[in-house]
Design an enzyme around this catalytic site. Structure first.
Site, PDB file in Angstrom:
ATOM      1  N   THR A  72      64.746  92.993  55.556  1.00 21.86           N
ATOM      2  CA  THR A  72      65.522  94.949  55.786  1.00 21.86           C
ATOM      3  C   THR A  72      66.285  95.050  56.676  1.00 21.86           C
ATOM      4  O   THR A  72      66.784  94.803  56.958  1.00 21.86           O
ATOM      5  CB  THR A  72      64.596  95.960  55.627  1.00 21.86           C
ATOM      6  OG1 THR A  72      64.322  96.408  53.360  1.00 21.86           O
ATOM      7  CG2 THR A  72      65.276  97.313  55.700  1.00 21.86           C
ATOM      8  N   GLN A 180      65.763  86.092  47.780  1.00 23.91           N
ATOM      9  CA  GLN A 180      65.285  85.552  46.546  1.00 23.91           C
ATOM     10  C   GLN A 180      65.337  84.396  46.253  1.00 23.91           C
ATOM     11  O   GLN A 180      64.894  83.662  45.192  1.00 23.91           O
ATOM     12  CB  GLN A 180      66.096  86.791  45.238  1.00 23.91           C
ATOM     13  CG  GLN A 180      65.743  88.537  44.991  1.00 23.91           C
ATOM     14  CD  GLN A 180      64.239  88.981  45.072  1.00 23.91           C
ATOM     15  OE1 GLN A 180      63.833  87.521  44.194  1.00 23.91           O
ATOM     16  NE2 GLN A 180      64.141  90.263  45.323  1.00 23.91           N
ATOM     17  N   SER A 200      62.346  87.043  53.371  1.00 18.94           N
ATOM     18  CA  SER A 200      61.660  88.159  53.774  1.00 18.94           C
ATOM     19  C   SER A 200      60.291  87.454  53.279  1.00 18.94           C
ATOM     20  O   SER A 200      60.135  86.819  52.040  1.00 18.94           O
ATOM     21  CB  SER A 200      61.092  89.603  53.173  1.00 18.94           C
ATOM     22  OG  SER A 200      60.499  90.391  52.650  1.00 18.94           O
ATOM     23  N   HIS A 202      57.111  88.995  51.850  1.00 12.48           N
ATOM     24  CA  HIS A 202      56.723  88.996  50.339  1.00 12.48           C
ATOM     25  C   HIS A 202      57.120  88.781  48.824  1.00 12.48           C
ATOM     26  O   HIS A 202      56.781  88.906  47.919  1.00 12.48           O
ATOM     27  CB  HIS A 202      56.314  90.073  50.761  1.00 12.48           C
ATOM     28  CG  HIS A 202      56.978  91.407  50.411  1.00 12.48           C
ATOM     29  ND1 HIS A 202      57.085  92.445  49.079  1.00 12.48           N
ATOM     30  CD2 HIS A 202      58.339  92.006  50.996  1.00 12.48           C
ATOM     31  CE1 HIS A 202      58.007  93.142  49.700  1.00 12.48           C
ATOM     32  NE2 HIS A 202      59.112  92.646  50.554  1.00 12.48           N
ATOM     33  N   CYS A 326      63.683  99.559  44.945  1.00 12.24           N
ATOM     34  CA  CYS A 326      63.746 100.153  46.386  1.00 12.24           C
ATOM     35  C   CYS A 326      64.444 101.437  45.682  1.00 12.24           C
ATOM     36  O   CYS A 326      64.503 101.948  46.738  1.00 12.24           O
ATOM     37  CB  CYS A 326      64.173  99.165  47.362  1.00 12.24           C
ATOM     38  SG  CYS A 326      63.904  97.520  47.595  1.00 12.24           S
TER      39      CYS A 326
HETATM   40  N1  PMP Z   1      67.015  91.991  49.995  1.00 13.70           N
HETATM   41  C1  PMP Z   1      66.971  91.498  49.094  1.00 13.70           C
HETATM   42  C2  PMP Z   1      67.575  90.593  47.538  1.00 13.70           C
HETATM   43  C3  PMP Z   1      65.455  91.416  48.451  1.00 13.70           C
HETATM   44  O1  PMP Z   1      65.689  91.650  46.692  1.00 13.70           O
HETATM   45  C4  PMP Z   1      64.308  92.962  49.198  1.00 13.70           C
HETATM   46  C5  PMP Z   1      63.544  93.490  48.864  1.00 13.70           C
HETATM   47  N2  PMP Z   1      63.475  93.960  47.839  1.00 13.70           N
HETATM   48  C6  PMP Z   1      65.050  92.890  50.386  1.00 13.70           C
HETATM   49  C7  PMP Z   1      66.264  92.133  51.067  1.00 13.70           C
HETATM   50  C8  PMP Z   1      64.223  93.835  51.042  1.00 13.70           C
HETATM   51  O2  PMP Z   1      63.286  93.042  51.852  1.00 13.70           O
HETATM   52  P1  PMP Z   1      61.869  93.846  52.773  1.00 13.70           P
HETATM   53  O3  PMP Z   1      60.509  94.102  51.605  1.00 13.70           O
HETATM   54  O4  PMP Z   1      61.143  92.499  53.299  1.00 13.70           O
HETATM   55  O5  PMP Z   1      62.670  94.679  53.739  1.00 13.70           O
END
Ligand code: PMP
Length: 382
Positions: A72, A180, A200, A202, A326
């Protein structure tokens, strides 16, 4: 019924080997990675090692890795950082219609604030961006184009190399959210021609709350920082580094780069079996998104006549999701599925199954049983 976790695209479990890499940093190490004494230097060495692994995962330069608190923040840094430092005559930004909220809403906010002029790039019914659609919107006034590598909800892959080529020819920057894709399929930003890439922890069996924006020298020089302070991370992201998290991200990136090919082959077989079984047991089942260009771990399945939220809660303790986690809790249908041309009704009947490193055949059996029962139950109550 035993638990099964099929929501890897929301967050993947921490690999025990990643935990092992992080534990000594948390338990034994001390010092600020910026300090010149031996304690600080040890921290800096752990960070440098992680920088190599993260760069290796996406085909970037170690010096181009800017550690952040997740994708993010990396996405915000790419878009807002570029907008803030935009040269005269490049007021436009192009963003695909299926981006994660951290790209979509950042772009929308920049546009609402009058900082950029935003154009949204539509997608095909298969859920991917046609490079010709990007070409149509490109011009010498475009600052940055953001198109993700793989969609979190459908797993559908974008033709990133072809898009990047057109974006570069127009002199704009190309940002690619590879959150992803990076740990699941080969991704090489140098070959593809991407300028800025987000990842990212996680999503790749690493820790949450840590990620990176990886950039070319030229692209990073065209960004303003979001967070000002002591000038860490090439002045682009101040703040004492999260060394344990970064070491974990580095270990996760190393393992993913080594194992993604074999892992994806194994997981792809399980995903296909899951879908085949669901189609065999239930009528009115179809997949959303072009199945011929998709991450091997993801299936987005529409169960006609069954509300997906109800299916999901009836599937407990098997964890799946509807749309992006999200935006869970929102009553809006998935913006991704709607952008692909699905009706609101079909979007509200769609469930995402996402598998990963620790998914077993027994998990798939459980998911099939549980989804079949849940869909039949929800349909019978309708
Ligand atoms: N980009 C994509 C394509 C995601 O799937 C996600 C997580 N849902 C994010 C960004 C955000 O990642 P983070 O949880 O590390 O902020």
């Amino acid at each position: 019924m035993r638990e099964a976790y099929l929501d890897y695209n929301a967050s993947a479990p921490l690999d025990p080997r990643v935990f092992e890499a992080m534990a000594p940093v948390l338990a034994d190490d001390v010092g600020n990675a910026s300090s010149v004494h031996r304690f600080g230097r040890r921290q800096a060495a752990a960070v440098d090692e992680a920088r190599q692994h993260v760069a290796g995962l996406v085909g970037g330069r170690p010096a181009g890795v800017v550690f952040t608190a997740g994708a993010t923040e990396a996405n915000n840094l790419a878009l807002r950082g570029a907008a803030e430092a935009a040269p005269e005559g490049r007021p436009r930004m192009l963003v695909s219609a299926v981006e994660h909220a951290s790209v979509a809403r950042t772009a929308r906010w920049l546009s609402d604030s009058g900082v950029v002029k935003l154009d949204v790039i539509g997608v095909t019914p298969g859920g991917f961006v046609d490079p010709a659609a990007v070409e149509e919107l490109l011009g010498p006034d475009v600052l940055l184009v953001s198109v993700m590598a793989a969609n979190s909800e459908t797993g559908v892959l974008n033709p990133v190399g072809e898009i990047a080529e057109r974006v570069r020819a127009a002199g704009a920057m190309f940002h690619c959210d590879a959150t992803q894709m990076a740990g699941r399929m080969p991704f090489d930003m140098a070959t593809l021609g991407a300028d800025l890439v987000s990842v990212s922890g996680h999503k790749i069996c690493g820790p949450g709350g840590v990620g990176a924006l990886v950039g070319t020298r030229h692209a990073l020089a065209r960004l303003s920082p979001l967070i000002h302070g002591g000038g860490h991370e090439r002045g682009l992201r101040s703040g004492s580094l999260n060394v344990a998290g970064i070491a974990g991200l580095g270990a996760a990136a190393r393992i993913a780069a080594d194992e993604r090919e074999s892992e994806s082959a194994r997981v792809g077989v399980l995903r296909d079996r899951l879908v085949d079984e669901l189609e065999a047991r239930l009528a009115g089942v179809h997949q959303n998104g072009d199945a011929s260009r998709r991450l091997p771990n993801t299936a987005n399945v529409c169960f006609e006549g069954a509300d997906a939220e109800a299916v999901m809660s009836n599937m407990d303790p098997v964890a799946v999701s509807t749309g992006s986690a999200c935006s869970a809790g929102s009553i809006e249908p998935s913006a991704v599925l709607v952008a692909m041309g699905l009706s609101h009704e079909a979007a509200f009947e769609s469930v995402r199954f996402s598998l990963g490193r620790f998914t077993t055949a027994a998990d798939i059996d459980r998911a099939v049983e549980s989804a079949t029962a849940a869909v039949s139950r929800v349909r019978s109550m309708a």
